[in-house]
Scaffold this active site. Structure first.
Site, PDB file in Angstrom:
ATOM      1  N   LYS A  63      -9.715  13.780   2.647  1.00  0.00           N
ATOM      2  CA  LYS A  63      -9.649  12.805   1.642  1.00  0.00           C
ATOM      3  C   LYS A  63     -10.859  12.513   0.766  1.00  0.00           C
ATOM      4  CE  LYS A  63      -5.715  10.324   3.910  1.00  0.00           C
ATOM      5  NZ  LYS A  63      -4.772  10.631   2.747  1.00  0.00           N
ATOM      6  N   ARG A  68       4.896  15.170   6.195  1.00  0.00           N
ATOM      7  CA  ARG A  68       6.379  15.778   6.015  1.00  0.00           C
ATOM      8  C   ARG A  68       6.316  17.155   6.688  1.00  0.00           C
ATOM      9  NH1 ARG A  68       4.833  16.425  -0.341  1.00  0.00           N
ATOM     10  NH2 ARG A  68       3.492  14.727   0.252  1.00  0.00           N
TER      11      ARG A  68
HETATM   12  N1  BES Z   1      -1.131   9.228   4.956  1.00  0.00           N
HETATM   13  C1  BES Z   1      -1.055   9.744   3.647  1.00  0.00           C
HETATM   14  C2  BES Z   1      -0.465   8.694   2.665  1.00  0.00           C
HETATM   15  C3  BES Z   1      -0.868   7.475   2.596  1.00  0.00           C
HETATM   16  C4  BES Z   1      -2.181   7.235   1.799  1.00  0.00           C
HETATM   17  C5  BES Z   1      -0.386   6.216   3.244  1.00  0.00           C
HETATM   18  C6  BES Z   1      -2.685   5.686   1.704  1.00  0.00           C
HETATM   19  C7  BES Z   1      -0.726   5.083   3.299  1.00  0.00           C
HETATM   20  C8  BES Z   1      -2.028   4.716   2.243  1.00  0.00           C
HETATM   21  C9  BES Z   1      -0.419  11.046   3.513  1.00  0.00           C
HETATM   22  O1  BES Z   1      -0.566  11.993   4.465  1.00  0.00           O
HETATM   23  C10 BES Z   1      -1.296  11.568   2.258  1.00  0.00           C
HETATM   24  O2  BES Z   1      -2.175  11.777   2.491  1.00  0.00           O
HETATM   25  N2  BES Z   1      -0.588  11.669   1.148  1.00  0.00           N
HETATM   26  C11 BES Z   1      -1.017  12.497  -0.076  1.00  0.00           C
HETATM   27  C12 BES Z   1       0.023  13.497  -0.443  1.00  0.00           C
HETATM   28  C13 BES Z   1      -0.366  14.235  -1.460  1.00  0.00           C
HETATM   29  C14 BES Z   1      -1.590  15.446  -1.049  1.00  0.00           C
HETATM   30  C15 BES Z   1       0.607  15.205  -1.884  1.00  0.00           C
HETATM   31  C16 BES Z   1      -1.165  11.411  -0.876  1.00  0.00           C
HETATM   32  O3  BES Z   1      -0.222  10.807  -1.146  1.00  0.00           O
HETATM   33  O4  BES Z   1      -2.090  11.307  -1.621  1.00  0.00           O
HETATM   34 MN    MN Z   2      -2.393  13.094   4.639  1.00  0.00          MN
END
Ligand code: BES
Ligand code: MN
Ligand code: ZN
Length: 472
Positions: free
Chosen positions: A253, A328
């Site tokens: 991240k 997912r």
């Molecule tokens: N857990 C995160 C989504 C999330 C982010 C939930 C902030 C709550 C607050 C998820 O695993 C994620 O990182 N999703 C990515 C997907 C992308 C890489 C396609 C996202 O939403 O940026």
């Molecule tokens: Mn994630």
């Protein structure tokens, strides 16, 4: 600490009183002075909803909820009054709600708001400022069965909040499974936990891939509530994302602070565990199964990498283009595992995308469905009732091609837009039954919204409970 909701027959002159009234209510039974009664009258004229009288030995609140035409708005307003009252009474040991206007529904909604508001998460503080309010008493005309039901719901919401608030340092995948077992034992839910070996033998390639970078083993928890007189022939399956911490993995991240909150990434699993407890503790006559695949998502020398192709539990091959789209992958395995139950409906709950948060903020949930029009409409209706609301996103087949891969069956990344929808589409690939997907922006809030409080909100538990209770 637990908040107790109990019935109390007698009123002593030391009880803090919450008097649910309308303008016609007679207050002569409550030893109010002439001055106090005049003050109340004056405040009533100004349409005050909460009138506070501070006596030497007790507090008295005269409550006159404003009349809302929309019953859902009215219910929510009563819960929010409960939140304000809990704030004013947090230094008291108990309070007693007296239903002077004889409207038990409103009295229960106020109690619900109070009890949900009274939650604190202070176990990691040496001197936590816990609320002192231990007991919310309800007066003699309250229905005991309804009180027990509310107590069980509040306990379940507290459990979900505790699980979500707990940091990764204190809640690994194994700990999450242990919490499910503990609740299951207490309420008669048959709970089984698969360890890594079992998960390997089931070829759950999604869960195993995400777990590769972890030093802890994954778990796959099954909670089954199957009462003897179940009204449904085929079970309802609830699936919750159990990422106990999400760093993004090798697709780390990026932005500052983007990881601070990622202990909440097991919010779906936490909600499913709480909902299962609410259902079982209230003995709902429905066959319901909760599934919680769990691991953390971390980079390491052994971590799965962008570009990898993995084979899922159902044999589908997935090109991993971003290891941060991990939810997912673990959910997909649980969704194909769910086929063996021949379910009448599967609902998955997941903190799946930042896109859902960006779209609606922390005020509710985002939903999509495939072949479950009626159930989804019902869920939406219940969501409005309990104020855990669903914003439906389109689930058009137009999006299907966005997850096609050049080298595998599908990829775990969609296009630059509609991220919450393409994530849902990925999941739908693994479902061959009526399916509802719920993305959970509302499980956590940095700022306080009424009785949901700050931090984990426990949102979703009351939604699932009432949906199943009212299932036809
Ligand atoms: N857990 C995160 C989504 C999330 C982010 C939930 C902030 C709550 C607050 C998820 O695993 C994620 O990182 N999703 C990515 C997907 C992308 C890489 C396609 C996202 O939403 O940026
Ligand atoms: Mn994630
Ligand atoms: Zn995640």
């Amino acid at each position: 600490m637990k908040t107790l909701i109990k019935k109390k027959i007698t009123i002593s002159d030391k009880d803090n009183l919450i008097l649910l009234c309308d303008k016609k209510s007679k207050l002569s039974d409550f030893n109010l002075s002439k001055q106090e009664l005049e003050y109340i009258k004056k405040e009533q004229k100004d349409n005050k909803e909460i009138i506070a009288i501070n006596q030497y030995s007790r507090h008295i609140f005269i409550i006159l909820p404003k009349k809302e035409k929309d019953p859902n708005k009215h219910a929510e307003n009563c819960r929010l009054i409960g939140d304000i009252l809990a704030g004013k009474l947090k230094d008291m040991k108990s309070s007693l709600i007296i239903d002077v206007k004889e409207n038990q529904t409103e009295a229960m909604q106020i109690a619900e708001g109070m009890a949900l508001s009274n939650y604190t998460f202070i176990k990691h503080k040496a001197e936590g400022n816990a609320n002192k309010l231990e007991t919310i008493y309800m007066c003699k005309n309250s229905n005991k069965k309804n009180l027990t039901e509310l107590q069980n719901i509040v306990d379940a919401v507290y459990l979900t909040r505790d699980l979500i608030n707990e940091p990764f340092s204190h809640l690994t995948a194994k700990d999450l499974a242990t919490a499910a077992i503990k609740s299951g034992k207490k309420y008669g839910i048959k709970t089984t936990v698969f360890n890594k070996k079992k998960i390997e033998s089931l070829k759950m390639g999604g869960l195993l891939a995400v777990n590769k970078g972890s030093i802890d083993e994954p778990t796959f928890t099954i909670m089954e509530w199957n009462p003897s007189k179940a009204k449904n022939k085929n079970p309802i399956v609830l699936v919750g994302k159990g990422i106990v911490y999400d760093t993004g993995g090798l697709s780390l991240k990026p932005t500052a602070n983007s990881m601070d909150l990622m202990k909440i990434d097991m919010g779906g699993a936490g909600t499913v565990i709480g909902a299962m407890q609410a259902i079982a503790s209230n003995n709902l006559p429905y066959h319901v199964i909760g599934l919680a695949p769990a691991t953390d998502n971390r980079p390491s020398g052994n971590a799965y990498a962008p570009g990898d192709v993995i084979t899922m539990h159902d044999g589908t091959t997935v090109e991993v283009l971003n290891t941060d789209a991990e939810g997912r992958l673990i959910l997909a395995d649980a969704l194909s595992f769910a086929k063996k139950y021949n379910p009448e409906l599967v609902i998955d709950l997941a903190t799946l995308t930042g896109a859902a948060v960006a779209a609606i903020g922390h005020y509710g949930f985002v939903s999509m469905h495939d072949g479950a029009i009626k159930d989804h409409a019902k869920l939406k209706e219940i969501g409005d009732k309990v104020h855990e609301r669903l914003a439906e996103f389109p689930f058009w087949s137009d999006y299907d091609e966005l997850i096609k891969s050049d080298i595998a069956d599908i990829k775990n990344l969609g296009g630059p837009y509609g991220g919450a929808i393409t994530a849902g589409k990925f999941l739908a690939h693994f479902a061959d039954y009526p399916f509802i997907h719920i993305d959970l922006p509302g499980v956590y809030s940095k700022s306080k919204y009424g009785y949901r409080g700050k931090g984990a909100t426990g949102m979703g538990v009351r939604l699932l409970y009432q949906f199943i209770k009212n299932k036809v």
